[in-house]
Design an enzyme around this catalytic site. Structure first.
Site, PDB file in Angstrom:
ATOM      1  CG  HIS A   1      -1.795   1.110   1.468  1.00 41.38           C
ATOM      2  ND1 HIS A   1      -3.167   1.022   1.418  1.00 41.38           N
ATOM      3  CD2 HIS A   1      -1.527   2.401   1.765  1.00 41.38           C
ATOM      4  CE1 HIS A   1      -3.695   2.209   1.662  1.00 41.38           C
ATOM      5  NE2 HIS A   1      -2.717   3.075   1.897  1.00 41.38           N
ATOM      6  CD  GLU A   2       1.652   3.555   3.685  1.00 46.04           C
ATOM      7  OE1 GLU A   2       1.799   4.628   3.050  1.00 46.04           O
ATOM      8  OE2 GLU A   2       0.654   3.332   4.397  1.00 46.04           O
TER       9      GLU A   2
ATOM     10  CG  HIS B   1       0.139   5.987  -0.684  1.00 48.25           C
ATOM     11  ND1 HIS B   1      -1.018   6.366  -1.311  1.00 48.25           N
ATOM     12  CD2 HIS B   1      -0.225   5.586   0.563  1.00 48.25           C
ATOM     13  CE1 HIS B   1      -2.047   6.184  -0.500  1.00 48.25           C
ATOM     14  NE2 HIS B   1      -1.593   5.699   0.640  1.00 48.25           N
TER      15      HIS B   1
ATOM     16  CG  HIS C   1      -6.196   6.042   0.426  1.00 43.52           C
ATOM     17  ND1 HIS C   1      -6.095   7.024   1.376  1.00 43.52           N
ATOM     18  CD2 HIS C   1      -5.182   5.183   0.665  1.00 43.52           C
ATOM     19  CE1 HIS C   1      -5.070   6.772   2.162  1.00 43.52           C
ATOM     20  NE2 HIS C   1      -4.498   5.662   1.753  1.00 43.52           N
TER      21      HIS C   1
ATOM     22  CE1 TYR D   1      -6.401   3.904   4.195  1.00 40.50           C
ATOM     23  CE2 TYR D   1      -7.743   5.605   5.210  1.00 40.50           C
ATOM     24  CZ  TYR D   1      -6.506   5.089   4.885  1.00 40.50           C
ATOM     25  OH  TYR D   1      -5.385   5.772   5.253  1.00 40.50           O
TER      26      TYR D   1
HETATM   27 ZN   LIG Z   1      -2.674   5.029   2.268  1.00 40.47          ZN
END
Ligand SMILES: [Zn+2]
Length: 271
Positions: A172-173, A176, A182, A228
């Site tokens: 996930h990071e 980014h 997101h 999320y």
């Molecule tokens: Zn995030």
């Protein structure tokens, strides 16, 4: 322009492990808990101007959200303005990294597995930094967060030893840092989730702002590693996001990058 506007994505996730016995398998899932008092859990805009750039450990977080006007248009718009990582002549995209030396062997292996996973399905190659100018610096600071896209020079990816050392969180990071936002901020999200701001912790509403994302022709994906959980930032244990039309569909429980995550990464970087 002397001022660059750069996103720093600070996660609301302070992942708590929960184990469910489902169909005989023990699946690791995670949920979001309210922010710890000292942890600034915000989706923030960094206002970095020449001469006032902070060191990698201390990003200057400015609590305003001046981005994503509705008529701009899960890749961040910055990817069309130079925040992508460059492609080498061999067609691969090398992203140099440095990992701080404060992780345990087990933690390191989780991080390494996340880094290496990208070479299995894309042209992204995370490589140990030698002398490259731009690189990600993975370290355990306060929470899980990353800049969105390539910042230039050293950029922090914070993977806290307390709550961030999971395969899905590492991926996930890193997404980014590669330029992705997101899932619930996608430009088309209103067709797929209903955001219930009345259940969101006061001051955290900006986490649900839409961004004029470049979706690479890929569909909204509840199973994206960038989606999320439905209770993210909830102040009252009520959902903050429900899928539409079927509100019972599971969202935000990916244990790894989905096929759509992989597809849009490959499309963005023309792998
Ligand atoms: Zn995030």
């Amino acid at each position: 322009m002397t001022t660059a506007h750069i996103f720093l994505q600070i996660e609301g996730e302070y992942h708590q492990k929960r184990f469910y016995a489902v169909l005989g398998y023990r699946l690791k899932t995670f949920m979001f808990s309210p922010p710890r008092p000292r942890s600034s859990v915000k989706k923030c805009l960094l206002n970095v101007s020449h001469g006032s750039v902070r060191g990698p450990d201390e990003p200057l977080v400015v609590d305003d959200i001046a981005y994503a006007s509705e008529n701009e248009r899960n890749a961040d718009p910055c990817t069309s303005r130079g925040c992508m990582w460059g492609k080498a002549t061999d067609g691969l995209v090398y992203v140099p990294y440095v990992i701080a030396n404060h992780y345990s062997e087990r933690e390191l292996s989780v991080i390494q597995r996340g880094l290496q996973s990208f070479s299995g399905f894309s042209c992204i190659r995370f490589v140990p930094r030698s002398n490259q100018r731009d690189y990600i610096y993975i370290q355990s600071l306060n929470g899980c967060y990353s800049y969105v896209g390539r910042l230039g020079n050293s950029q922090t990816v914070s993977l806290s030893r307390q709550g961030c050392i999971y395969h899905n969180t590492v991926q996930h990071e890193l997404l980014h840092a590669l330029g992705f936002n997101h899932e619930q901020t996608r430009s088309d999200r209103d067709n797929h989730i209903r955001v219930l701001l009345q259940n969101v912790i006061s001051g955290m509403e900006h986490n649900f702002n839409k961004i004029n994302t470049l979706n690479q022709g890929t569909p909204y994906d509840y199973n994206s590693v960038m989606q999320y959980h439905r209770y993210a930032f909830s102040k009252n244990n009520q959902p903050t996001m429900v899928p539409i039309p079927n509100s019972n569909v599971e969202i935000g429980k990916a244990t790894q990058m989905s096929n759509n995550d992989i597809l849009r990464l490959n499309r963005l970087y023309q792998c």
